[in-house]
Design a protein around this motif. Structure first.
Motif, PDB file in Angstrom:
ATOM      1  N   ILE A  65       0.835  -1.207   0.000  1.00  0.00           N
ATOM      2  CA  ILE A  65       0.000   0.000   0.000  1.00  0.00           C
ATOM      3  C   ILE A  65       0.865   1.250   0.000  1.00  0.00           C
ATOM      4  N   ALA A  66       1.948   1.233   0.745  1.00  0.00           N
ATOM      5  CA  ALA A  66       2.818   2.405   0.862  1.00  0.00           C
ATOM      6  C   ALA A  66       3.606   2.686  -0.415  1.00  0.00           C
ATOM      7  N   MET A  67       3.949   1.650  -1.177  1.00  0.00           N
ATOM      8  CA  MET A  67       4.856   1.893  -2.300  1.00  0.00           C
ATOM      9  C   MET A  67       4.259   1.679  -3.684  1.00  0.00           C
ATOM     10  N   SER A  68       3.067   1.112  -3.783  1.00  0.00           N
ATOM     11  CA  SER A  68       2.532   0.760  -5.091  1.00  0.00           C
ATOM     12  C   SER A  68       1.854   1.938  -5.778  1.00  0.00           C
ATOM     13  N   ASP A  69       1.998   1.973  -7.090  1.00  0.00           N
ATOM     14  CA  ASP A  69       1.260   2.917  -7.929  1.00  0.00           C
ATOM     15  C   ASP A  69       0.092   2.205  -8.606  1.00  0.00           C
ATOM     16  N   ASP A  70       0.009   0.908  -8.412  1.00  0.00           N
ATOM     17  CA  ASP A  70      -0.994   0.075  -9.077  1.00  0.00           C
ATOM     18  C   ASP A  70      -2.222  -0.047  -8.179  1.00  0.00           C
ATOM     19  N   SER A  71      -3.333   0.513  -8.635  1.00  0.00           N
ATOM     20  CA  SER A  71      -4.538   0.515  -7.793  1.00  0.00           C
ATOM     21  C   SER A  71      -5.049  -0.900  -7.535  1.00  0.00           C
ATOM     22  N   LYS A  72      -4.859  -1.813  -8.484  1.00  0.00           N
ATOM     23  CA  LYS A  72      -5.304  -3.201  -8.279  1.00  0.00           C
ATOM     24  C   LYS A  72      -4.512  -3.859  -7.146  1.00  0.00           C
ATOM     25  N   GLN A  73      -3.192  -3.655  -7.139  1.00  0.00           N
ATOM     26  CA  GLN A  73      -2.371  -4.221  -6.060  1.00  0.00           C
ATOM     27  C   GLN A  73      -2.746  -3.604  -4.717  1.00  0.00           C
ATOM     28  N   ILE A  74      -3.019  -2.314  -4.708  1.00  0.00           N
ATOM     29  CA  ILE A  74      -3.418  -1.650  -3.460  1.00  0.00           C
ATOM     30  C   ILE A  74      -4.744  -2.214  -2.970  1.00  0.00           C
ATOM     31  N   GLU A  75      -5.700  -2.389  -3.869  1.00  0.00           N
ATOM     32  CA  GLU A  75      -6.999  -2.967  -3.497  1.00  0.00           C
ATOM     33  C   GLU A  75      -6.823  -4.374  -2.918  1.00  0.00           C
ATOM     34  N   GLU A  76      -6.005  -5.188  -3.584  1.00  0.00           N
ATOM     35  CA  GLU A  76      -5.759  -6.549  -3.100  1.00  0.00           C
ATOM     36  C   GLU A  76      -5.114  -6.518  -1.717  1.00  0.00           C
ATOM     37  N   ALA A  77      -4.117  -5.671  -1.537  1.00  0.00           N
ATOM     38  CA  ALA A  77      -3.430  -5.588  -0.245  1.00  0.00           C
ATOM     39  C   ALA A  77      -4.400  -5.135   0.847  1.00  0.00           C
ATOM     40  N   LYS A  78      -5.243  -4.152   0.561  1.00  0.00           N
ATOM     41  CA  LYS A  78      -6.231  -3.700   1.551  1.00  0.00           C
ATOM     42  C   LYS A  78      -7.222  -4.804   1.882  1.00  0.00           C
ATOM     43  N   TYR A  79      -7.639  -5.552   0.875  1.00  0.00           N
ATOM     44  CA  TYR A  79      -8.557  -6.670   1.104  1.00  0.00           C
ATOM     45  C   TYR A  79      -7.911  -7.712   2.021  1.00  0.00           C
ATOM     46  N   PHE A  80      -6.647  -8.064   1.712  1.00  0.00           N
ATOM     47  CA  PHE A  80      -5.965  -9.094   2.500  1.00  0.00           C
ATOM     48  C   PHE A  80      -5.570  -8.609   3.898  1.00  0.00           C
ATOM     49  N   LEU A  81      -5.513  -7.297   4.106  1.00  0.00           N
ATOM     50  CA  LEU A  81      -5.312  -6.790   5.472  1.00  0.00           C
ATOM     51  C   LEU A  81      -6.495  -7.187   6.356  1.00  0.00           C
ATOM     52  N   LYS A  82      -7.674  -7.183   5.774  1.00  0.00           N
ATOM     53  CA  LYS A  82      -8.903  -7.499   6.526  1.00  0.00           C
ATOM     54  C   LYS A  82      -9.264  -8.978   6.472  1.00  0.00           C
ATOM     55  N   ASN A  83      -8.897  -9.630   5.372  1.00  0.00           N
ATOM     56  CA  ASN A  83      -9.275 -11.025   5.131  1.00  0.00           C
ATOM     57  C   ASN A  83      -8.040 -11.829   4.728  1.00  0.00           C
TER      58      ASN A  83
END
Length: 131
Positions: A110-128
């Protein structure tokens, strides 16, 4: 192999034909030769990511996590490869039930990515947790 691209293609072929032990051996051989500077301009990060994915397919999660963790130290690893390897490492740590390490990797994505898909995936996996 005397040519990195040929060796990587060969390892990828083993992987795509489900000859996973041979693929793991080929990726490890390429990485070892590349780290000894046998190939100028080698794409070692790509080989390390593919090695990690192959090991993960075999259920060898610890070795897969190690392969993903090696990517940021690879010469010429680009930002996309590094963030992708961090996301894959996070998923693998979840498979190992090492949640603290997984969360740390997702936060790094989340801190280093420019890719919104990777950020979305990382945020999802933070919760799940990945499973």
């Amino acid at each position: 192999p005397h040519n990195f691209i040929y060796g990587l293609s060969e390892a990828d072929m083993f992987r795509s034909s489900d000859n996973l032990p041979e693929a793991v051996s080929a990726y490890r051989n390429l990485l070892a030769l590349g780290q000894r500077n046998m190939f100028p301009h080698a794409r070692l990060a790509r080989a390390a990511i593919n090695l990690g994915q192959t090991l993960r397919s075999q259920g060898d999660y610890r070795a897969a996590a190690d392969a993903f963790e090696s990517v940021p130290q690879m010469p010429a690893a680009d930002r996309e490869q590094i963030t992708r390897s961090k996301l894959l490492a996070g998923e693998t740590y979840d498979l190992l039930h090492v949640r603290d390490s997984a969360i740390r990797k997702y936060q790094e994505v989340i801190a280093m990515s420019d890719d919104s898909k990777q950020i979305e995936e990382a945020k999802y996996f933070l919760k799940n947790p990945y499973h």
